[in-house]
Scaffold this active site. Structure first.
Site, PDB file in Angstrom:
ATOM      1  N   ASP A  87      33.088  35.430  46.412  1.00 19.35           N
ATOM      2  CA  ASP A  87      33.703  35.737  45.020  1.00 19.35           C
ATOM      3  C   ASP A  87      33.457  34.785  44.047  1.00 19.35           C
ATOM      4  O   ASP A  87      33.957  33.520  44.608  1.00 19.35           O
ATOM      5  CB  ASP A  87      35.060  36.142  44.980  1.00 19.35           C
ATOM      6  CG  ASP A  87      35.628  36.515  43.650  1.00 19.35           C
ATOM      7  OD1 ASP A  87      34.991  37.187  42.914  1.00 19.35           O
ATOM      8  OD2 ASP A  87      36.678  36.297  43.375  1.00 19.35           O
ATOM      9  N   ASP A 110      40.098  35.196  46.751  1.00 21.95           N
ATOM     10  CA  ASP A 110      41.373  34.954  46.590  1.00 21.95           C
ATOM     11  C   ASP A 110      42.195  35.811  46.070  1.00 21.95           C
ATOM     12  O   ASP A 110      43.458  35.839  45.553  1.00 21.95           O
ATOM     13  CB  ASP A 110      41.327  33.725  45.921  1.00 21.95           C
ATOM     14  CG  ASP A 110      40.962  33.605  44.649  1.00 21.95           C
ATOM     15  OD1 ASP A 110      40.318  34.813  44.111  1.00 21.95           O
ATOM     16  OD2 ASP A 110      40.913  32.786  43.807  1.00 21.95           O
TER      17      ASP A 110
END
Length: 804
Positions: free
Chosen positions: A319, A560
């Site tokens: 990501d 996250d």
């Protein structure tokens, strides 16, 4: 407490604000009420462990199948004597002790790291909000929730401001559930949008997901191809040991007419070397030391096999935000659109920032650029951010009493196709900048299509901070032939620009995930070919991981934010940042507590060291098993005395396997992990063991023909031992390749140890080893030399026939 909303598309500068019309906040429990509940034991006292208990570790290392077998054989030798034939028992005690000590060290490391990474929910007491450890929550506590927070106990919603909860980890249903006051909330779920609070109704072991939570964060030794492969090997060996033991005892007792004591000693001598007990020990020790090494780098391994798993991955999905870029952002510029007044734009941005209780990195940058002052507009409603929607909104009563609603999000989502503003957005995206569109809504926030007809008011241009270590990490994965794919909710062009700055191959051709086919097979091909993907929804991240797995890839996913949870859960290995949401840390097998993407190569390297070295030393252990079984069968068929006493094989095992294996198992090893552990090891171990067994038996037969007299068996045993030692040393020399100074030194030191035994009188007597004459000893060397040539041919043929 600052809650970090996951960074995804530009819309993720959007927010979920507290409504100005919300009822008065409950003060929560008082200190007296908390004390009363603690006294009654109404505390969330589940021991969330990162590791096995000390008792579990001792039990797992002591009470094993092979320790039981070796222990029984050791007790038998203590009865029939002499003690030097029971040396193998002391070796097992030492090995078990080493295993326990190393795992206890790993436990201490994990427990210390778990305290650092422990979930600390926010609880409101006496009207004040404060973070507390999960274990200090009491029945009736008012637990506050914000995006990314994990629900740690069961409860009933007391406050809800557009609160949406994902219960997929419990129910499998991916769609978030809107929660209203009075609704039940389950532990194990997590917040994806909005905010609120709930009253704890079940704590401790009564909570719905208590057992799941405890199990998820426990140090485990299961689901490992390496360990399951070794267990499979040990199972086969167990089956072979029983008939071999019966055959040997009958052969030595009846056929050779030995006394009972001598027959038992010879039988034990044939059975003990079949057990590769050190292989299990070394696997546990190697994993444990890996945990300790990674712990020093602030890497929490929540499941031990994750070290092995990450070493096997061939695709890493990243990501962008929080991985390639740092969490912080800066407002580079604000561009008013369609004649909008700059002062008005500033007031709107100030109002948005002031109304958000839990700003993410994008909104935090706006707050810093437009801090709240006097006369901030009153917030009258909110539309929380959703990764699927990619924008959020808020309504206000302005200073002059006018009501207005505003949206903040992804320009290409809020604007129609072909809008000329998108040309400016594309140019900014190509520079790697993040762009948010501020638009005035034409409909109420609760309208089904609130974004339709919105009036573009300004572009908010944000500059992301690249992680200084990201480029080197991507380069490492490229060198290791691990594909890197950036999967982000941001605009594809912007993501490609960021990846391009880091010189990621394929960054020049970013893919808009909205154009990906829905067919899993076709999606798999597109994802396999691409490197950078933008505008990816949480469900698409999950689908992309599944599509890659369906095409035979081992996939690791890093993230996250809550929009990464589904993909993290389904990936072969999930990696979360320590600053990430509680939800991501709950499902990830590895948590990088230092928030450094650069730690990943260390985890991969540690896994490769463990797997490569265990495979290396497994060849030593299983070669010994093969030649031990073969020698037992040949002795039974030829109806002759077993050539070795337990002390002989203990000496050989220590010098050619036990001591060198410990050094080799902990050595550096960057070789990529390969599948089919059992098959690969047996391809080398079987021919090596057969060559060693036949060569040793040949020397033994020649020595029986050469020597005569009362003590001939001792001379025959010494000659056979010399041949077996030299062959085992050659196997060690092959396994130790490629040579370094310490590997060469290790092999030479082991050879010197055997030479010392041969030339030292009291050691000759202790081990019953004494070479007689010159003809047979040199004959033993000659047989070993021929065997060494055959070993080289066999190893090279296997390497050519079955290339990696």
């Amino acid at each position: 407490m600052t809650h970090r909303i996951p960074e995804g598309p530009p819309a993720e500068g959007a927010l979920g604000m507290a409504s100005g019309s919300a009822p008065a906040r409950s003060p929560g429990l008082s200190a007296t009420e908390v004390a009363e509940r603690v006294a009654r034991g109404e505390v969330n006292d589940i021991p969330v462990r990162s590791s096995r208990s000390t008792a579990d570790i001792v039990r797992a290392n002591v009470f094993t199948r092979f320790n039981a077998i070796i222990g029984i054989l050791f007790l038998i030798i203590l009865v029939v004597g002499p003690i030097q034939d029971g040396l193998f028992g002391f070796v097992i005690v030492a090995n078990t002790g080493i295993g326990i000590i190393q795992e206890l060290r790993a436990k201490r490391t994990l427990d210390n790291l778990a305290v650092i990474g422990e979930s600390r929910p926010t609880v409101r007491r006496d009207g004040t909000s404060a973070e507390i450890p999960t274990g200090e929550i009491v029945l009736g506590d008012l637990v506050e929730l914000a995006p990314g927070d994990k629900c740690v106990v069961d409860g009933v919603v007391a406050e809800a401001d557009s609160l949406e909860v994902d219960e997929s980890l419990l129910t499998g249903e991916a769609d978030p559930v809107v929660k209203q006051p009075g609704d039940k909330i389950m532990s194990g779920s997590f917040v994806v949008a909005g905010s609120g609070a709930f009253t704890a109704t079940k704590v401790g072991r009564e909570a719905y997901a208590a057992q799941l939570a405890e199990e998820a964060s426990r140090f485990t030794l299961v689901h490992s191809e390496l360990r399951s492969g070794i267990s499979q090997i040990l199972k086969y060996i167990t089956w072979m040991m029983v008939p071999a033991a019966i055959g040997l005892i009958v052969s030595q007792l009846v056929v050779e007419d030995h006394g009972l004591d001598e027959a038992i000693r010879r039988m034990v001598g044939g059975i003990v070397p079949m057990v590769p007990e050190g292989l299990v020990l070394l696997t546990s020790v190697a994993f444990a030391i890996g945990v300790i090494r990674l712990g020093r780098k602030q890497c929490l391994v929540q499941e031990l096999p994750a070290i092995e798993g990450l070493a096997r991955v061939d695709v890493v999905c990243l990501d962008k935000t929080g991985t390639l870029t740092e969490g912080g952002m800066d407002v580079r510029e604000v561009r008013p659109l369609q004649g909008a007044d700059s002062a008005t734009v500033g007031r709107v941005l100030t109002a948005l920032g002031a109304s958000e209780a839990h700003p993410n990195a994008s909104l935090q940058a706006i707050i810093e650029a437009y801090p709240a002052g006097d006369g901030v507009w009153e917030c009258t409603g909110t539309l929380p951010f959703s990764s699927a929607r990619k924008y959020s909104g808020a309504s206000f009563t302005e200073s002059d009493g006018t009501d207005s609603a505003w949206l903040l999000g992804a320009p290409d989502v809020l604007l129609g196709k072909g809008d000329p503003i998108l040309g400016d957005v594309d140019r900014l995206d190509r520079e790697g900048l993040r762009v948010l569109l501020l638009a005035r809504a034409a409909h109420p926030l609760d309208a089904p299509h609130v974004a339709e007809g919105a009036t573009p008011t300004a572009l908010v241009v944000l500059e992301q901070r690249l992680r200084p270590d990201a480029s080197a990490t991507l380069e490492y994965f490229a060198e290791q032939n691990v594909q890197t794919k950036v999967i982000s909710g941001d605009n594809a062009v912007s993501v490609g620009a960021v990846a391009g700055k880091l010189e990621l191959p394929g960054a020049e051709a970013p893919v808009d995930a909205r154009k990906l086919p829905e067919d899993p097979e076709e999606m798999g091909r597109r994802v396999e070919d691409g490197a950078v993907f933008g505008r990816v929804t949480p469900q698409q991240k999950r689908d992309m991981v599944g599509a890659l797995q369906a095409r035979g890839h081992n996939v690791a996913m890093t993230g996250d934010g809550v929009n990464d949870v589904l993909a993290l859960k389904d990936a072969d290995i999930g990696v979360s940042m320590g600053s990430g949401s509680e939800a991501t840390k709950a499902v990830a097998q590895i948590v990088l507590l230092n928030n450094s993407f650069a730690t990943l190569p260390s985890v991969v390297g540690e896994g490769r060291r463990v797997i490569g070295n265990i495979e290396r030393v497994a060849n030593l252990f299983l070669t010994k098993t093969v030649y031990s079984v073969l020698l037992a069968l040949l002795v039974i068929c030829w109806q002759i005395p077993y050539p070795f006493l337990p002390r002989h094989l203990t000496l050989l095992s220590t010098l050619t396997i036990g001591v060198p294996a410990f050094f080799l198992a902990l050595a550096p090893n960057k070789e990529r992990a390969k599948p089919h552990f059992v098959r690969r090891v047996m391809r080398y171990a079987i021919p090596s063991g057969v060559i060693a067994g036949i060569a040793t038996f040949t020397t033994y037969l020649l020595a029986r023909h050469h020597y005569r007299g009362e003590n001939a068996l001792d001379a025959e045993t010494s000659a056979a031992t010399l041949t077996l030692f030299l062959i085992a040393m050659w196997v060690l020399a092959i396994v130790a390749r490629p040579y370094t100074w310490w590997r060469v030194g290790l092999v030479l030191t082991m050879g010197a140890g055997f030479l010392i035994v041969l030339v030292t009188p009291w050691l000759q007597d202790f081990f019953a080893l004494k070479l007689v004459g010159t003809t047979m000893p040199w004959g033993a060397v000659g047989v070993a030399a021929v065997a060494a040539v055959l070993l080289e041919i066999a190893w090279r043929w296997v390497a050519r026939k079955f290339p990696a």
